[in-house]
Scaffold this active site. Sequence first.
Site, PDB file in Angstrom:
ATOM      1  N   ARG A  31       0.968  -1.166   0.053  1.00 57.74           N
ATOM      2  CA  ARG A  31       0.186   0.095   0.095  1.00 57.74           C
ATOM      3  C   ARG A  31       0.837   1.244  -0.084  1.00 57.74           C
ATOM      4  NH1 ARG A  31      -4.736   0.625   4.390  1.00 57.74           N
ATOM      5  NH2 ARG A  31      -4.614  -1.567   4.321  1.00 57.74           N
ATOM      6  N   HIS A  77      -8.218  -2.905  -6.768  1.00 57.92           N
ATOM      7  CA  HIS A  77      -7.942  -1.962  -5.883  1.00 57.92           C
ATOM      8  C   HIS A  77      -9.362  -1.694  -4.641  1.00 57.92           C
ATOM      9  CE1 HIS A  77      -4.677   0.133  -3.514  1.00 57.92           C
ATOM     10  NE2 HIS A  77      -5.539   1.426  -3.425  1.00 57.92           N
ATOM     11  N   TYR A 121     -16.922  15.254 -12.099  1.00 64.39           N
ATOM     12  CA  TYR A 121     -16.750  16.588 -13.032  1.00 64.39           C
ATOM     13  C   TYR A 121     -15.333  16.360 -13.782  1.00 64.39           C
ATOM     14  CZ  TYR A 121     -20.415  18.436  -9.787  1.00 64.39           C
ATOM     15  OH  TYR A 121     -21.511  18.571  -9.135  1.00 64.39           O
TER      16      TYR A 121
END
Length: 747
Positions: A31, A77, A121
């Site tokens: 990670r 993931h 967006y």
Amino acid sequence: MSSDSQIIRTEYSDVMKKSYIDYAMSVIVARALPDVRDGLKPVQRRTLYDMHELGIRYDRPYRKCARIVGDTMGKYHPHGDSSIYDALVVMAQDFKKGMILVDGHGNFGSIEGDGAAAMRYTEARLSKLTQEVYLSDLDKDVIDFVPNFDETEKEPEVLPVKIPNLLINGAEGIAVGMATSIPTHNLGEVVDAVKAYMKNNEITTKQLLHYVKGPDFPTGGIVVNKDDLYSIYETGQGKIKVRGKVNVEELKGGKKQLVISEIPYTMIGAGIGKFLNDVCNLVETKKTGDIVDISNQSSKEGIRIVLELKRGADVENLKNMLYKKTRLEDTFGVNMLAVANGKPETMGLKSIIEHHVDFQFELATRKYKTLLAKELDKKEIQEGLIKACDVIDLIIEILRGSKSVKDARACLISGQTENITFKSSISKKMAAMLRFTERQATAILEMRLYRLIGLEIEALQKEHAETVANIAKYEDILNNYDSMAEVIMEELDGCKKEYGRKRRTVIENAEEAVFEEKKIEEQEVIFLMDRFGYSKTVDVAVYERNKEAADAENKYVVPCMNTGRICLFTDKGQMHQVKVLDIPYGKFRDKGTPIDNISNFSSSEEQIIFICDSEQTRYGKLLFSTKKGMIKKVDGSEFQVVKRSIAATKLQEDDELLDIHVVTDNHHVVLQTKNGFFLRFTAADVPEKKKGAVGVRGIKLGRGDVLEQVYLFEEGTEMKVEYQKKEVTLNRLKLSSRDTKGVKNRG
């Protein structure tokens, strides 16, 4: 309980230890830390691979980030969408990465700390660099694929990156018990260093630094401790000092302004606002009077922070002050930690390049083995087709005389002619001599008639010659170290030519920033604080002119020196200090600042019962009194401390500090309780204790009674107070001993 189940007895601490180590290693390897080979953390690698799989190339339309994040989370993931989107955003920010890996479209945040727009967006696609340098060889079996979290998909263990991404884009990550912090570097310089290492693997870190001059931050700036870089790159740890770039611009009328056009990499985000605040504080606290105005004129074109100076300002001294007192000079802590061979390892410059070159040779070996196998297959088929063109009439006769494809194939491969009708025995004899391979036979059977045109046959022969040349080339690369090194170096040169750019960060040795701090002119001021806690300091003359109003409007009026401190004692037994210079100085009618804002005092938790100047405590003694009737004298020198807050006294359970007075042995003390008992004794009767002591009993209290007032007067003076609307003359009270009941006043 089923018969095959069993209970395993084990030490709880052993289970916790093993579980925590497993968790820590999972965070470290899977990670938080990048892999030394591709310089990517798992979330970055998975996001880029997913974009590659979705076909979001640099030359195709942008796609919504929400689609990319959702796909990455569902397939590779499963750690939450925000971590994936945050990683995607950073890979698209040119002020954070040496080379952007994602081409973002929309609001991807700013250098001043503005966050990116929501992923619904924004849009993104792979950058050209990522597509061509990070992902181009995925189809050539150069890396291993491993199962994803639920074993429904395959994901790459590492990406086949052709450049040392760990150095070029740097890395930041906090794992369990360790963290990585690698600065960004210039692509061209790193490529030159890799080539130098490949030509001479005995090269030293010092020699590598001829190529890699030092960090190259996307925000530019100036590294000022060049001499420390050798140690940092040798050990993989150290501190880099970075300064912003400051230019002096001349204005009309002989005025000047300082323009900051580049900032330290560590100032990205909230650091710019913090810098502006720090400069304002320098002006407000009168550390400098040279700055007239400050404005942030930064835009898409770049950073531009303007400090307008007064005429005759000492520019050099001011620059040094900014370096010393603000984050215009900052430290970048380097810790070049990455996962190498499955374990976290701190590496120097040479070690990282070494791992990268080993990885490149591994990639090249697998790539050219795959290409060689493909070329050998092509050669086999091409040779079969060329041979077939030479005996095409016989092959047509075999096909026309065959009852099935199986018979025709058997004849082409092993010369079996039993089930085929031939026009002549000569054809049959020739057919029996055919020995095509299975692949060649399949290619002949699938061959189209247009391949028999003369030009097509020539093209086939030309293609065959190319295939043979490729086979020779690939075999040379695989069998010859120098040939493989040359191919790797050619690719590196291509990357440098296509994507290299000029260095942005200047590397130099600069002198330590030294500035002459303007000495504050020592003067006496008056500290004023009203009942709401708003405080300020004013000039003595201003106070004298407004004495009556000042005394009436303010709860505390304390003369002090502007270089000293104000001591605030609270009912909880704490003492908080505040520098007089931190208290706003101004006009009598200025509102002031809440004392909570400039000290550790919290008005919601405690009340101020006494305020004095720190000089008052230096030579005098303080008389402490609590509601439960405990008293003591403490030498004022015990409160001459640097800390902003200390315990001023020790209190019994459920007790509160009632009052503090500056006292001498000439004083008489009068204690007045809530129920109207008055006790008078001399201050000399009160023992002197340390600030950490509870003290002694000053008066014997009746049940439910508490100490309410403490009065001090000097021997031989008259003092009158009011109790229950009746005047009491304190100096006429009987002089008694401490720790007695006192006299009841009937009111």
